[in-house]
Design an enzyme around this catalytic site. Structure first.
Site, PDB file in Angstrom:
ATOM      1  N   GLU A 154       1.675  -1.724  13.371  1.00 28.42           N
ATOM      2  CA  GLU A 154       1.794  -3.182  13.417  1.00 28.42           C
ATOM      3  C   GLU A 154       2.322  -3.690  14.762  1.00 28.42           C
ATOM      4  OE1 GLU A 154       2.454  -3.866   8.623  1.00 28.42           O
ATOM      5  OE2 GLU A 154       4.186  -3.758   9.969  1.00 28.42           O
ATOM      6  N   LYS A 207       4.423   1.871  16.237  1.00 29.94           N
ATOM      7  CA  LYS A 207       5.465   1.690  15.230  1.00 29.94           C
ATOM      8  C   LYS A 207       5.497   2.864  14.252  1.00 29.94           C
ATOM      9  CE  LYS A 207       6.930  -1.580  11.625  1.00 29.94           C
ATOM     10  NZ  LYS A 207       6.546  -2.762  10.839  1.00 29.94           N
ATOM     11  N   GLN A 208       4.344   3.332  13.839  1.00 26.71           N
ATOM     12  CA  GLN A 208       4.260   4.397  12.835  1.00 26.71           C
ATOM     13  C   GLN A 208       2.931   5.118  12.967  1.00 26.71           C
ATOM     14  OE1 GLN A 208       4.014   1.122   9.744  1.00 26.71           O
ATOM     15  NE2 GLN A 208       2.932   2.724   8.641  1.00 26.71           N
ATOM     16  N   TRP A 258       0.819  -1.208   0.000  1.00 25.49           N
ATOM     17  CA  TRP A 258       0.000   0.000   0.000  1.00 25.49           C
ATOM     18  C   TRP A 258       0.855   1.262   0.000  1.00 25.49           C
ATOM     19  CZ3 TRP A 258      -0.791   3.437   4.383  1.00 25.49           C
ATOM     20  CH2 TRP A 258      -0.048   3.090   5.519  1.00 25.49           C
ATOM     21  N   ASP A 259       2.145   1.094   0.229  1.00 24.33           N
ATOM     22  CA  ASP A 259       3.075   2.222   0.180  1.00 24.33           C
ATOM     23  C   ASP A 259       2.965   2.984  -1.139  1.00 24.33           C
ATOM     24  OD1 ASP A 259       3.774   0.267   2.039  1.00 24.33           O
ATOM     25  OD2 ASP A 259       5.919   0.599   1.847  1.00 24.33           O
TER      26      ASP A 259
END
Length: 770
Positions: A487, A600-601, A356-357
């Site tokens: 994640e 994580k992000q 999906w990046d």
């Protein structure tokens, strides 16, 4: 954080040989041209730490999934970008001793990636065990003039003593992927041919039956006098040419190596060998200097459109150019079958497949810096995989044409092999829907919706409608068993970002149906018949979900909760972690990570990035100040989002910190993982952190807006955009902001809310900064 590379605005330079960092350096100095690429492995034999890697776009292998037990709907394979023939080998012996920088005494060393010209250079001065000293000057190109061509210029100068030098210039097809699940060799070599003029070796991938022919020819001189070569006896997996010369002190040996890598992705199988032979002979006839000149010209023309100039900060300048350079080495948009793997042509991790990046991070970069067709090719890639996405959903029990796009893919099939991502990280579906909106909003090309977009939106919306269910207890719709972008949380309920993105997709699809039905009824009829769409029934259900969707929220903090019960976790800030804990994924058990509050992000903040105009600045500020201190940024996709939002919130120090982290993520190896390849897709996020962050660029109602906020340490920032056929030059200093129309049709622009129409008569718009 590593800090062994020199700072230079146009070059990446390693002064002195850092053998302990060699795998990291191999990644950073990688070359590519959109069709093929390779890590910066040494030409001569190297017995030290190394990850050999040569890759050809679109050629892959379905490596059987390795799991402890099988689950319904589980992918049968994990697609791997293949380590192809190792073509850059020059096996050199000096007086019988193998030239090996891990064993020789290295007297001097400099490795240099020239981003301005697209050339990798290296200078080495070494001493052999018998005291003989040689200087090596090498250059390597992955040609943009001929995207099947790799070239090496390799010069050896004897600076002390005399020596018999033997060199075997080889192609080795006995290669394996380091990440092979079962240590398989994915290739079957079926023919090797050697003669005085060139060598070829051909191989076919097991299962997928891609064929690749690699052809080589060399030319050698000593003191500009030609040296004869002879073919090595053909082996099953190796071909090459060999020569032997005696050199005295001061003599210079010059070798040029030309290699063609031709695949059945682009040529008929029966014609591969003839094509490779003819192409490599043509390359030899043109000569190395011809391709070097072309490489410089092509990159000079590229940089005119894609460069970002930062005045007063060479580290920041080097960082953004490195990111842009690697992006253009990875994807050129001239083949809709190709996409952008997280590691590009620099390593094997993540399988080299599509994530999906591409939609969330890469599309804005290519829309703004390349021809319109390049961005469209990325979307058409997904359109052509729609039927596979429907089949992926069917495997999980979804019906009626619902589509679940894969987390990882090469050909549209899901091939990710971690259950919590394969089955649960379904926000990727929404990113593809958002990309359709983003493309149409930026380009103004409404025809895309009728031709391709609406079919995809309907299929994705059908998935969301079936994945969401009504909670009798809450009397609201909920979504359970989800993994969001963070994640470090698995199998959660009501991930706010996923819930919001799903409902946004339903709203956007409904509005797109209304618009198409009104403006292009013939396309509406065609699409509804093709998809068997029942408008009243389906949109009625979607509207009910939109109206009654549950979003976790905390009144005390005034924030949207990342998911249900997030605040039940022990709330610790990253700054309060003892030294040595980060990166968490290399120091903590997975159990400990999952029970922690650490992120994580960007997760909630990913939603605020996509939908900035749907929330007021105070809401954004509360959520940013809560979540960013809990974020460890151990995904490469994280720092850029935080840089953009920090700029919007007038937090210059945080924005600059996050920009440096994304721009120099690989150059400084922030997360201790650059050795297995660069973070290519996050590099597009680095571009966004400049253009959408410090430049404050947004497209609103067809007008391109800028709210510039550059760091105080920068004297100036400038970049170009291609917007709806017009090329704009944006120049920002601490005193003023200026937009210049360089070419194209009339366009309306805005700086800090002040609008101006730029045309042939009025080409500039300048405003002093507040």
């Amino acid at each position: 954080m590593k800090d062994y590379l020199s700072v230079h605005p146009w070059k990446i330079i390693e002064e002195g040989f850092h053998a302990e960092m060699n795998k990291v350096t191999e990644s950073i100095f990688s070359l590519g041209n959109g069709r093929l690429g390779q890590r910066a492995n040494f030409e001569e034999y190297f017995s030290g730490e190394s990850l050999q890697g040569n890759y050809i776009g679109g050629v892959y292998y379905p490596d059987k999934t390795r799991v402890g037990w099988w689950k319904n709907g589980y992918p049968e394979y994990y697609a791997k970008v293949l380590n192809a023939a190792n073509w850059n080998i020059l096996d050199i012996h000096v007086n019988g001793e193998r030239l090996d920088l891990a064993q020789c005494k290295v007297l001097d060393f400099r490795r240099e990636l020239d981003m301005q010209e697209g050339v990798l250079r290296r200078f080495s001065k070494v001493e052999m065990s018998d005291g003989v000293q040689v200087e090596i000057n090498s250059q390597r190109i992955n040609s943009f003039e001929n995207k099947e061509l790799g070239l090496i210029s390799y010069q050896i100068k004897l600076i002390k003593g005399s020596a018999k030098i033997t060199c075997a210039a080889k192609i080795d097809f006995d290669v394996r992927n380091e990440d092979s699940n079962y240590e398989e060799n994915f290739w079957h070599q079926y023919r090797a041919i050697c003669n005085e003029d060139q060598c070829t070796i051909s191989a076919e991938t097991k299962k997928t039956a891609f064929q690749v022919t690699t052809a080589q020819t060399i030319s050698v001189t000593v003191n500009e006098k030609a040296v004869s070569t002879k073919p090595l006896p053909p082996a099953e997996t190796e071909v090459g040419s060999i020569f032997e010369v005696k050199c005295s002190e001061g003599d210079t040996l010059q070798l040029y190596k030309y290699v063609i890598l031709a695949s059945s992705l682009n040529h008929e199988k029966g014609a591969l060998e003839d094509h490779a032979i003819q192409s490599v002979q043509a390359a030899l006839a043109n000569g190395y200097d011809f391709y070097l000149t072309k490489q410089k010209e092509i990159w000079a023309n590229k940089w005119k459109d894609i460069d970002i100039t930062i005045e007063g900060d060479d580290q920041a300048q080097q960082g953004i150019r490195f990111n842009i350079f690697q992006l253009h080495q990875t994807y050129t948009g001239d083949d809709y079958r190709l996409n952008i793997g997280p590691k590009g042509f620099t390593g094997e991790r993540y399988g080299g497949s599509t994530y999906w990046d591409t939609e969330a991070y890469c599309l804005p970069f290519y829309m703004s810096t390349a021809e319109e067709s390049v961005g469209e090719a990325l979307l058409i890639y997904r359109y052509k995989h729609l039927q596979k996405a429907i089949e992926n959903a069917e495997k999980l029990g979804f019906t009626n044409g619902a589509a679940l796009y894969p987390m990882v893919t090469m050909n549209g099939e899901e091939c990710h092999n971690e259950w919590e991502i394969t089955f649960e990280e379904i926000h990727r579906n929404g990113a593809i829907a958002y990309a359709i909106y983003d493309y149409i909003n930026y380009t103004g090309k409404q025809s895309y919706m009728a031709e391709y977009g609406l079919e995809v939106l309907i299929a994705i919306s059908r998935f969301w409608a079936q994945r969401i269910h009504f909670s009798e207890k809450r009397q609201q719709y909920v979504m359970l068993g989800i993994t969001g972008p963070n994640e470090y949380e698995n199998n959660v309920n009501n991930n706010w970002y996923t819930n919001y993105l799903a409902c946004w997709t339903l709203r956007y699809t409904i509005q797109s149906i209304i618009d198409l039905k009104e403006d292009h009824p013939e396309h509406y009829e065609r699409i509804t018949q093709k998809t068997q769409f029942k408008e009243g029934i389906e949109t009625g259900s979607w509207l009910d979900i939109i109206d009654k969707m549950y979003y976790p929220y905390d009144e005390e903090y005034g924030i949207y909760l990342q998911q249900d019960n997030y605040l039940d976790k022990e709330q610790i800030l990253v700054k309060d972690l003892p030294e040595g804990n980060l990166p968490l994924n290399q120091n903590w058990s997975w159990d400990r990570i999952l029970r922690s509050c650490f992120i994580k992000q960007a997760d909630v903040l990913q939603g605020f990035f996509f939908f900035q105009d749907e929330f007021d600045i105070d809401t954004l500020r509360k959520n940013f100040l809560f979540y960013e201190p809990r974020t460890v940024h151990e995904s490469s996709l994280s720092p850029c989002i935080h840089a953009i939002l920090a700029s919007k919130l007038d937090m210059p120090e945080k924005a600059y910190e996050m920009y440096n982290r994304t721009a120099r993520l690989d150059l400084n190896d922030y997360n201790n993982d650059t050795e297995d390849g660069l973070h290519i897709t996050s590099m597009a996020g680095t571009w966004m952190s400049i253009v959408k962050g410090f430049g404050g660029m947004q497209v609103i109602n067809g007008i391109v807006h800028f709210e510039p906020k550059i760091p105080k340490s920068w004297k100036g920032l400038s970049f170009r955009l291609k917007f709806r056929g017009t090329v704009l030059d944006i120049v920002i200093t601490s005193e003023s902001s200026k937009i210049i129309r360089l070419s194209g049709p009339k366009v309306v622009v805005a700086i800090n809310g002040n609008e101006a129409a730029l045309s042939a008569e009025n080409t500039e718009f300048v405003l002093p900064n507040a």
